[in-house]
Design a protein around this motif. Structure first.
Motif, mmCIF file in Angstrom:
data_model
loop_
_atom_site.group_PDB
_atom_site.id
_atom_site.type_symbol
_atom_site.label_atom_id
_atom_site.label_comp_id
_atom_site.label_asym_id
_atom_site.label_seq_id
_atom_site.Cartn_x
_atom_site.Cartn_y
_atom_site.Cartn_z
ATOM 1 N N ALA A 2 0.833 -1.203 0.000
ATOM 2 C CA ALA A 2 0.000 0.000 0.000
ATOM 3 C C ALA A 2 0.869 1.255 0.000
ATOM 4 O O ALA A 2 0.575 2.226 -0.703
ATOM 5 C CB ALA A 2 -0.934 -0.002 1.202
ATOM 6 N N SER A 3 1.938 1.240 0.762
ATOM 7 C CA SER A 3 2.852 2.373 0.812
ATOM 8 C C SER A 3 3.497 2.599 -0.553
ATOM 9 O O SER A 3 3.610 3.735 -1.034
ATOM 10 C CB SER A 3 3.923 2.140 1.872
ATOM 11 O OG SER A 3 4.863 3.182 1.870
ATOM 12 N N GLU A 12 0.902 4.116 -2.870
ATOM 13 C CA GLU A 12 0.683 5.529 -2.562
ATOM 14 C C GLU A 12 1.816 6.391 -3.113
ATOM 15 O O GLU A 12 1.568 7.462 -3.678
ATOM 16 C CB GLU A 12 0.548 5.733 -1.053
ATOM 17 C CG GLU A 12 -0.764 5.233 -0.481
ATOM 18 C CD GLU A 12 -0.821 5.334 1.041
ATOM 19 O OE1 GLU A 12 0.151 5.845 1.657
ATOM 20 O OE2 GLU A 12 -1.837 4.921 1.613
ATOM 21 N N ASP A 13 3.041 5.926 -2.946
ATOM 22 C CA ASP A 13 4.193 6.669 -3.483
ATOM 23 C C ASP A 13 4.106 6.766 -5.003
ATOM 24 O O ASP A 13 4.387 7.820 -5.585
ATOM 25 C CB ASP A 13 5.516 5.999 -3.080
ATOM 26 C CG ASP A 13 5.830 6.147 -1.604
ATOM 27 O OD1 ASP A 13 5.198 6.998 -0.937
ATOM 28 O OD2 ASP A 13 6.704 5.407 -1.120
ATOM 29 N N LEU A 54 1.385 6.638 -6.867
ATOM 30 C CA LEU A 54 0.310 7.555 -7.219
ATOM 31 C C LEU A 54 0.725 9.012 -7.014
ATOM 32 O O LEU A 54 0.382 9.876 -7.820
ATOM 33 C CB LEU A 54 -0.947 7.247 -6.403
ATOM 34 C CG LEU A 54 -1.700 5.982 -6.824
ATOM 35 C CD1 LEU A 54 -2.839 5.700 -5.851
ATOM 36 C CD2 LEU A 54 -2.216 6.104 -8.243
ATOM 37 N N ASP A 55 1.475 9.293 -5.951
ATOM 38 C CA ASP A 55 1.977 10.649 -5.733
ATOM 39 C C ASP A 55 2.892 11.092 -6.868
ATOM 40 O O ASP A 55 2.795 12.221 -7.358
ATOM 41 C CB ASP A 55 2.728 10.744 -4.401
ATOM 42 C CG ASP A 55 1.809 10.713 -3.191
ATOM 43 O OD1 ASP A 55 0.591 10.957 -3.359
ATOM 44 O OD2 ASP A 55 2.313 10.454 -2.074
#
Length: 70
Positions: free
Chosen positions: A16-17, A20-21, A23-24
């Motif tokens: 998940a981390s 998220e990275d 997607l950022d």
């Protein structure tokens, strides 16, 4: 043999981390590209304002306007 619940949760948190990275980073790329598109649209608009209206209907070959070394 199944992995303990804690280990599976840790793996999911890591994934998940990472997501998220990613997607950022994609958001940053999209923002930069949109900024570039906006800049180019302003330049095209400005160039359109610089061209006299009677010249806009005349087809032009932009190569004819380049210096000889091109």
């Amino acid at each position: 043999m199944t992995k303990p619940l804690e280990e599976r949760l840790t793996n999911l948190e890591v994934k998940a981390s990472f997501a998220e990275d990613l997607l950022d980073k994609l958001d940053q790329i999209i923002i930069r590209q949109q900024d570039q598109i906006d800049r180019l649209e302003r330049e095209v608009q400005w160039l359109g304002q610089q061209t006299p209206q009677h010249d806009m209907a005349t087809p032009r070959n932009l190569r004819d306007e380049l210096p000889p070394h091109y």
